[in-house]
Every structure is written in structure tokens, then in C-alpha cells.
Design an enzyme around this catalytic site. Structure first.
Site: not given
Ligand code: 7TS
Length: 406
Positions: A121, A198, A201, A224, A361
Site C-alpha cells: 500500500h 504492515d 489487513q 478495519k 492506494c
Molecule cells: N496498509 C494496507 C495493507 C492497507 O490496506 C491500508 C488501507 C493501509 C496500509 C492504510 O491504512 P490507514 O488506516 O492508515 O488508512 N487500505 C485501504 C484499502 O484497501 N481501501 O481503503 C483503505
């Protein structure tokens, strides 16, 4: 697992969208929230709202107890040794940026390597690009197999004695690939590098044991995993966090402030400058209670059934390209012939089906896949095989609608 009873805990799911019952298939972007989380946040603001770690009045003590109690829940959830290793922040993005800005800028120099993968990401790419630019370190990519997996052989070839940081997703938000992070951590350590996982997910969907994974850092987001938006966690091994400088300076994170110099609080507060995300942390604590009650192993098993069912049934649709490996987390990324994924998701939305479309992203991964965008359906504990039937049905109707393009 009683999915019907679970669904009753999520009031948002009980609604119609565009005249159809909502089918929410976008939990990888953000999950829905159970009543217990909504109520925990509501109760906090109704009864206990106060700033933490300041003053000695009763509400302040209650808020501090709730906030620090949530930290202990997170510690247990990921099996960290100590709450000193659990830093509350805004989410995965903030956690990775903290490690990059602090550990990265402090420890890397010309000749050092940072190893990541093309499936990351943007949150796990750009902070490392910045570290490489600022320190002269080299950013290296582990190659991907054609199904979107990494091999340990490639990990061994890419990670060298010059590697100082390995940063990798536990689970890809596009491909659903589940990376062998425990084995990669071993390779990183054999080469004297630290590993950041990371977990955006990963943590929502499977039991996380940071000691068993032996990762040095693990970053994840509350929103999430049934928690509120705006709260996240950075786990880090004490030995590294102790040696790292804070990246945000101000109230709450200091011990003594003199005119020209200051000292920091001990862990974890050293990394929590300013009034923290109190309600968010309390909500995350309630989310963890909820997930524990359902059972992380039950959630993983349920999602495995959904992933298999989705793959089997989506494969029956002609002209649907599915990206990623066979063995995957509970998400499916796809394109329907030449129909733009935004159009696909707009038609699906007209049937009440919520999927995400775009680059997710992960622009370098889109280039690797040779597409500009995809659609993605992602599942969580409240989804059912009927939801997937609706998706398949919706896609067949989309196909019909765009028949001339296809
Ligand atoms: N890393 C991964 C693998 C992610 O899927 C996401 C967010 C992030 C980092 C960033 O997370 P945040 O909570 O700091 O924004 N992924 C997604 C997605 O797949 N669709 O919307 C956000």
C-alpha cells in the site's frame, strides 16, 4: 459461528440502499462497527469524558483508566510483552511513518538497503522512499511471482547484509496474498535487519502473536477491525522504541521541559504527543472484546469459507479477470472485461452492493498487474455466502448492461 446473530450487532447492515438490502463488501477499506463499540464511545462521552494523564479529578482518573485499560486489551490481543510496546496513534499510516521517520532517519545511511515489495500500500512505500531520499539508502523491491506471491528464495536473494529494514504487508489489500512474514522476519534477522509488518489487513482477520512472528514492528488500524476511525496501534520491540526519538513533540510526551532542552516520558507515552485519541482507544478496546468473544480463529475459518466460495462462484463468470493467488485472504480483486471498474461498482451500487473500485492506494501494483484500476469485494465476519451470490448476480447484470462493450 452464528453469523445471523453477529449481523444483528451491526445496525448499519440492516438498511436498504437504492431499494435493495445493503450488501457491504468493502471491509478492507473500513469495517462496520458493532453496537458494543458504538455504545462504548457513546458511554465515554456521556459519562467519563475528560483528558487523560492530567490532574487528579474523578473524571480524569476514569478516562485514564479506560484509555490505559484499552492499551492492555491491545497488548493481550497481539501478545506483546508489555504495554510499553503498544503505541496508540491514528492508524497504520501513522505507525509506518513513525518508524520510517524515527528509526529510518536515525539508523540508515548511504549503502544501506530498505527492502519492500511491489504489492505494498502507498503507506508502506512512500515513507521508505522519503527515508531513502533523505539518507542516501537504497530502496529495493522483492520480486513477485506471477500469482502475486513472494517466495522465501527471492526474500533470501533480496535481503542482504546491507539491508537495514524490511517492510512488508501481512496481507495484500489488493491481491489477498498472505505473506510468510514469520519466515521473512527470520531472514531479515539473519541479515541484521529489522522487520516492520504492515498489519492493516492482517490484525482484523487472524490471531496476531507478535512474539511468535518475531516482528520488530507491527502497525495496524482500529477502523478495519470493528473499531472507530482515527485510532491505530504501532507495536514495537522495547529495545528499538527506547532507542528511537519521538516524531511529535508537545504536551503529554515530555518529562521535563527546560528553556533550551527537554526530556521525554517513558514508553509508550514518548510517542503520544498531544491529547490522545481517547474515545477511539476506548472504542478499539470494545472492538477487541467483541472480536475475542466471536473468536479470531472462528473469524478466520469463516472468512476462508467465504474466500473459497467467492473464488469458485466468481470464476463461473465469463470475461471476469481475478487477480492474486489461489490461497488468499477474504477479498477478491477483479475486472469485468473492458468495463471500467468505476462503472462496474456504480452498477453494483444500484443493486445495493458496495465494492471498492480504483487503484486501492497501490499504484505500483496496478502497473505490475498492467491495469489502471480494479474492482474489489472484501469480506468480514458479518458477510455470508448469500452476499456473494448477490455479487455474482450483480456482476452478471453488469455484464448484460455493458453487453456492447464486452
Ligand atoms: N496498509 C494496507 C495493507 C492497507 O490496506 C491500508 C488501507 C493501509 C496500509 C492504510 O491504512 P490507514 O488506516 O492508515 O488508512 N487500505 C485501504 C484499502 O484497501 N481501501 O481503503 C483503505
Amino acid at each position: 459461528m452464528d453469523v445471523k446473530a453477529i449481523r444483528e450487532q451491526f445496525p448499519i447492515l440492516n438498511q436498504e440502499v437504492n431499494g435493495h438490502p445493503l450488501v457491504y463488501l468493502d471491509s478492507s477499506a473500513t469495517s462496520q462497527k458493532p453496537l458494543s463499540v458504538i455504545e462504548a464511545v457513546n458511554d465515554y462521552y456521556r459519562h467519563d469524558n475528560s483528558n487523560v494523564h492530567r490532574g487528579v479529578h474523578t473524571l480524569g482518573s476514569r478516562a485514564t483508566e479506560l484509555y490505559e485499560g484499552a492499551r492492555e486489551k491491545v497488548r493481550r490481543f497481539i501478545n506483546a510483552d508489555s504495554t510499553a510496546e503498544v503505541i496508540f496513534n491514528r492508524g497504520t499510516t501513522t505507525g509506518i511513518n513513525t518508524v520510517a521517520e524515527s528509526f529510518g532517519l536515525q539508523n540508515l545511511t548511504i549503502g544501506d538497503e530498505i527492502v519492500i515489495t511491489p504489492m505494498e500500500h502507498h503507506s508502506n512505500i512512500i515513507p521508505w522512499q522519503q527515508v531513502a531520499k533523505k539518507t542516501g539508502a537504497t530502496l529495493k523491491y522483492m520480486p513477485l511471482q506471477s500469482d502475486g506471491t513472494v517466495t522465501l528464495e527471492d526474500a533470501r536473494d533480496t535481503i542482504t547484509a546491507n539491508t537495514k529494514v524490511v517492510a512488508i504487508a501481512h496481507v495484500s489489500n489488493v491481491l489477498g496474498t498472505i505473506n510468510p512474514v514469520k519466515e521473512i522476519a527470520k531472514i531479515a534477522h539473519e541479515n541484521g535487519a529489522v522487520i516492520l509488518v504492515d498489519g492493516a489487513q492482517g490484525a482484523p482477520h487472524m490471531k496476531i502473536d507478535v512474539k511468535d512472528l518475531d516482528c520488530d514492528f507491527y502497525a495496524f488500524s482500529g477502523h478495519k477491525m470493528c473499531g472507530p476511525t482515527g485510532i491505530g496501534v504501532l507495536y514495537g520491540k522495547k529495545e528499538y522504541l527506547n532507542a528511537m526519538d519521538p516524531v511529535e513533540f508537545g504536551g503529554e510526551m515530555i518529562d521535563f521541559v527546560n528553556l533550551y532542552d527537554s526530556t521525554w516520558k517513558e514508553l509508550p507515552w514518548k510517542f503520544e504527543g498531544g491529547t490522545p485519541i481517547i474515545a477511539g482507544a476506548i472504542g478499539l478496546g470494545a472492538a477487541i472484546d467483541f472480536l475475542n468473544e466471536v473468536g479470531m480463529d472462528n473469524i478466520l475459518n469463516h472468512e476462508k469459507v467465504l474466500a473459497d466460495y467467492a473464488m469458485k462462484n466468481l470464476r463461473t463468470i465469463d470475461d471476469l479477470t481475478i487477480y492474486g493467488p489461489e490461497n488468499r485472504a477474504a477479498l477478491v480483486t477483479f475486472n469485468l472485461a473492458d468495463v471500467h471498474p468505476h462503472d462496474t461498482s456504480t452498477v453494483l451500487d444500484s443493486f445495493g452492493i458496495a465494492v471498492r473500485a480504483g487503484h486501492h492506494c497501490a499504484q505500483p501494483l496496478m502497473r505490475w498487474l498492467d491495469v489502471t484500476a480494479t474492482a474489489r469485494a472484501s469480506f468480514y465476519l458479518y458477510n455470508t455466502t448469500e452476499d456473494i451470490d448477490h455479487l455474482v448476480d450483480g456482476l452478471l447484470k453488469t455484464k448484460e448492461y455493458f453487453g456492447d462493450v464486452i
